[in-house]
Scaffold this motif. Structure first.
Motif, PDB file in Angstrom:
ATOM      1  N   GLU A   3      52.714 -45.098   5.325  1.00 54.90           N
ATOM      2  CA  GLU A   3      52.740 -43.999   6.299  1.00 54.90           C
ATOM      3  C   GLU A   3      52.738 -42.650   5.599  1.00 54.90           C
ATOM      4  N   ALA A   4      53.474 -42.524   4.521  1.00 54.97           N
ATOM      5  CA  ALA A   4      53.502 -41.259   3.783  1.00 54.97           C
ATOM      6  C   ALA A   4      52.124 -40.939   3.204  1.00 54.97           C
ATOM      7  N   PHE A   5      51.485 -41.935   2.609  1.00 50.36           N
ATOM      8  CA  PHE A   5      50.152 -41.716   2.059  1.00 50.36           C
ATOM      9  C   PHE A   5      49.170 -41.370   3.168  1.00 50.36           C
ATOM     10  N   ARG A   6      49.235 -42.117   4.240  1.00 48.65           N
ATOM     11  CA  ARG A   6      48.336 -41.910   5.385  1.00 48.65           C
ATOM     12  C   ARG A   6      48.477 -40.494   5.935  1.00 48.65           C
ATOM     13  N   MET A   7      49.693 -40.023   6.112  1.00 50.88           N
ATOM     14  CA  MET A   7      49.926 -38.681   6.649  1.00 50.88           C
ATOM     15  C   MET A   7      49.475 -37.608   5.667  1.00 50.88           C
ATOM     16  N   ASN A   8      49.767 -37.780   4.395  1.00 49.36           N
ATOM     17  CA  ASN A   8      49.344 -36.805   3.401  1.00 49.36           C
ATOM     18  C   ASN A   8      47.829 -36.717   3.303  1.00 49.36           C
ATOM     19  N   ILE A   9      47.173 -37.858   3.365  1.00 45.05           N
ATOM     20  CA  ILE A   9      45.708 -37.874   3.329  1.00 45.05           C
ATOM     21  C   ILE A   9      45.149 -37.168   4.562  1.00 45.05           C
ATOM     22  N   ALA A  10      45.716 -37.452   5.721  1.00 41.17           N
ATOM     23  CA  ALA A  10      45.255 -36.811   6.957  1.00 41.17           C
ATOM     24  C   ALA A  10      45.442 -35.298   6.888  1.00 41.17           C
ATOM     25  N   MET A  11      46.594 -34.845   6.415  1.00 42.30           N
ATOM     26  CA  MET A  11      46.824 -33.402   6.278  1.00 42.30           C
ATOM     27  C   MET A  11      45.842 -32.784   5.302  1.00 42.30           C
ATOM     28  N   HIS A  12      45.597 -33.464   4.193  1.00 45.41           N
ATOM     29  CA  HIS A  12      44.654 -32.981   3.183  1.00 45.41           C
ATOM     30  C   HIS A  12      43.246 -32.829   3.768  1.00 45.41           C
ATOM     31  N   ARG A  13      42.900 -33.715   4.679  1.00 45.37           N
ATOM     32  CA  ARG A  13      41.580 -33.674   5.315  1.00 45.37           C
ATOM     33  C   ARG A  13      41.516 -32.696   6.486  1.00 45.37           C
ATOM     34  N   GLY A  14      42.654 -32.117   6.833  1.00 42.55           N
ATOM     35  CA  GLY A  14      42.690 -31.174   7.933  1.00 42.55           C
ATOM     36  C   GLY A  14      42.786 -31.809   9.302  1.00 42.55           C
ATOM     37  N   ASP A  15      43.161 -33.077   9.353  1.00 42.34           N
ATOM     38  CA  ASP A  15      43.308 -33.766  10.632  1.00 42.34           C
ATOM     39  C   ASP A  15      44.502 -33.207  11.400  1.00 42.34           C
ATOM     40  N   ILE A  16      44.421 -33.265  12.697  1.00 39.59           N
ATOM     41  CA  ILE A  16      45.540 -32.873  13.549  1.00 39.59           C
ATOM     42  C   ILE A  16      46.489 -34.061  13.637  1.00 39.59           C
ATOM     43  N   LEU A  17      47.745 -33.839  13.302  1.00 42.27           N
ATOM     44  CA  LEU A  17      48.713 -34.933  13.220  1.00 42.27           C
ATOM     45  C   LEU A  17      49.598 -35.048  14.454  1.00 42.27           C
ATOM     46  N   THR A  18      49.507 -34.107  15.359  1.00 42.28           N
ATOM     47  CA  THR A  18      50.344 -34.146  16.549  1.00 42.28           C
ATOM     48  C   THR A  18      50.096 -35.437  17.324  1.00 42.28           C
ATOM     49  N   PHE A  19      51.160 -36.132  17.615  1.00 45.31           N
ATOM     50  CA  PHE A  19      51.118 -37.377  18.399  1.00 45.31           C
ATOM     51  C   PHE A  19      50.287 -38.474  17.742  1.00 45.31           C
ATOM     52  N   ARG A  20      50.182 -38.442  16.436  1.00 43.68           N
ATOM     53  CA  ARG A  20      49.464 -39.499  15.721  1.00 43.68           C
ATOM     54  C   ARG A  20      50.327 -40.762  15.749  1.00 43.68           C
ATOM     55  N   PRO A  21      49.826 -41.836  16.325  1.00 47.84           N
ATOM     56  CA  PRO A  21      50.645 -43.059  16.407  1.00 47.84           C
ATOM     57  C   PRO A  21      50.809 -43.693  15.025  1.00 47.84           C
ATOM     58  N   PRO A  22      51.903 -44.430  14.841  1.00 45.37           N
ATOM     59  CA  PRO A  22      52.069 -45.125  13.567  1.00 45.37           C
ATOM     60  C   PRO A  22      51.055 -46.242  13.420  1.00 45.37           C
ATOM     61  N   LEU A  23      50.906 -46.707  12.214  1.00 44.70           N
ATOM     62  CA  LEU A  23      50.037 -47.848  11.959  1.00 44.70           C
ATOM     63  C   LEU A  23      50.508 -49.066  12.753  1.00 44.70           C
ATOM     64  N   THR A  24      49.581 -49.858  13.176  1.00 42.87           N
ATOM     65  CA  THR A  24      49.916 -51.135  13.807  1.00 42.87           C
ATOM     66  C   THR A  24      49.779 -52.229  12.753  1.00 42.87           C
ATOM     67  N   ARG A  25      50.459 -53.324  12.982  1.00 43.77           N
ATOM     68  CA  ARG A  25      50.382 -54.429  12.021  1.00 43.77           C
ATOM     69  C   ARG A  25      49.164 -55.287  12.277  1.00 43.77           C
ATOM     70  N   GLU A  26      48.553 -55.698  11.201  1.00 43.76           N
ATOM     71  CA  GLU A  26      47.404 -56.599  11.222  1.00 43.76           C
ATOM     72  C   GLU A  26      47.849 -57.918  10.609  1.00 43.76           C
ATOM     73  N   ASP A  27      47.404 -59.015  11.154  1.00 43.21           N
ATOM     74  CA  ASP A  27      47.713 -60.323  10.583  1.00 43.21           C
ATOM     75  C   ASP A  27      46.840 -60.569   9.362  1.00 43.21           C
ATOM     76  N   TYR A  28      47.346 -61.399   8.464  1.00 45.21           N
ATOM     77  CA  TYR A  28      46.575 -61.780   7.286  1.00 45.21           C
ATOM     78  C   TYR A  28      46.576 -63.289   7.190  1.00 45.21           C
ATOM     79  N   PRO A  29      45.494 -63.860   6.873  1.00 43.80           N
ATOM     80  CA  PRO A  29      44.107 -63.386   7.026  1.00 43.80           C
ATOM     81  C   PRO A  29      43.633 -63.475   8.442  1.00 43.80           C
TER      82      PRO A  29
END
Length: 154
Positions: A128-154
Motif C-alpha cells: 500500500e505504501a509503494f502503491r500510494m507513493n507511485i500514484a502520488m509520483h504520477r500525479g494521480d488523485i488519491l482522494t477516496f482511493r480504495p485499498p487493494l483487494t486480495r487476489e487468490d493464487y494461483p
C-alpha cells in the motif's frame, strides 16, 4: 475479495520468533517467493526486464536483508527501494495484487500461522505504501482511493 486493510490482530515479532522466525526462515521465504515471481506471467517480466540472471543472488540478499530488518529489527537493510519502483512505468494495482497473492501463498506454505500472519500484514502495508507513493509520483488523485483487494493464487 477482501480489502487488504481488513485484518485481525497483527502478531508481534516476539510471537513469530517463538514460532521459529529467524533469518534462515526469512531467507527461505524470499528465495521461494522469488522463484514463483520469476515464473509468474504477470510480474515475472517486470523483474526479468530489470534484474539480469547473474544479479539475482545479490538481489535476493538485498531483499532478505529488507525482510530481516522489517521483521527482526536486524537493521541489515540500508537500501532505498522507492526510487527503483517509481521508475517502473507499467507497475499498477494488478502487479501489487499478484505480488501479494504470491507472497501470501509462500508464507502460508512455509511459515507457522502467526509468523505467516506477521509477514502478510507487513507485506500489505509495504504494498500500500509503494502503491500510494507511485500514484502520488504520477500525479494521480488519491482522494477516496480504495485499498487493494486480495487476489487468490494461483
Amino acid at each position: 475479495m477482501i480489502p487488504a486493510r481488513k485484518r485481525r490482530h497483527e502478531p508481534t515479532t516476539d510471537e513469530a520468533i517463538a514460532e521459529g522466525l529467524d533469518e534462515a526462515m526469512v531467507r527461505r521465504v524470499v528465495h521461494r517467493f522469488y522463484d514463483l515471481v520469476r515464473a509468474d506471467p504477470l510480474i515475472g517480466p517486470v523483474f526479468h526486464a530489470r534484474i539480469a540472471d547473474d544479479h539475482w543472488p545479490e538481489h535476493l540478499e538485498k531483499i532478505t536483508a529488507f525482510w530481516s530488518s522489517a521483521l527482526l529489527g536486524t537493521r541489515s537493510y540500508t537500501g532505498k527501494p522507492m526510487p527503483k519502483h517509481l521508475a517502473i512505468e507499467e507497475l499498477g494495482d494488478a502487479h501489487f495484487r499478484r505480488w501479494l497473492a504470491i507472497f501470501r501463498h509462500t508464507v502460508t506454505d512455509l511459515c507457522p500461522e502467526r509468523t505467516a500472519a506477521l509477514f502478510i500484514a507487513r507485506s500489505e502495508r509495504v504494498a500500500e505504501a509503494f502503491r500510494m507513493n507511485i500514484a502520488m509520483h504520477r500525479g494521480d488523485i488519491l482522494t477516496f482511493r480504495p485499498p487493494l483487494t486480495r487476489e487468490d493464487y494461483p
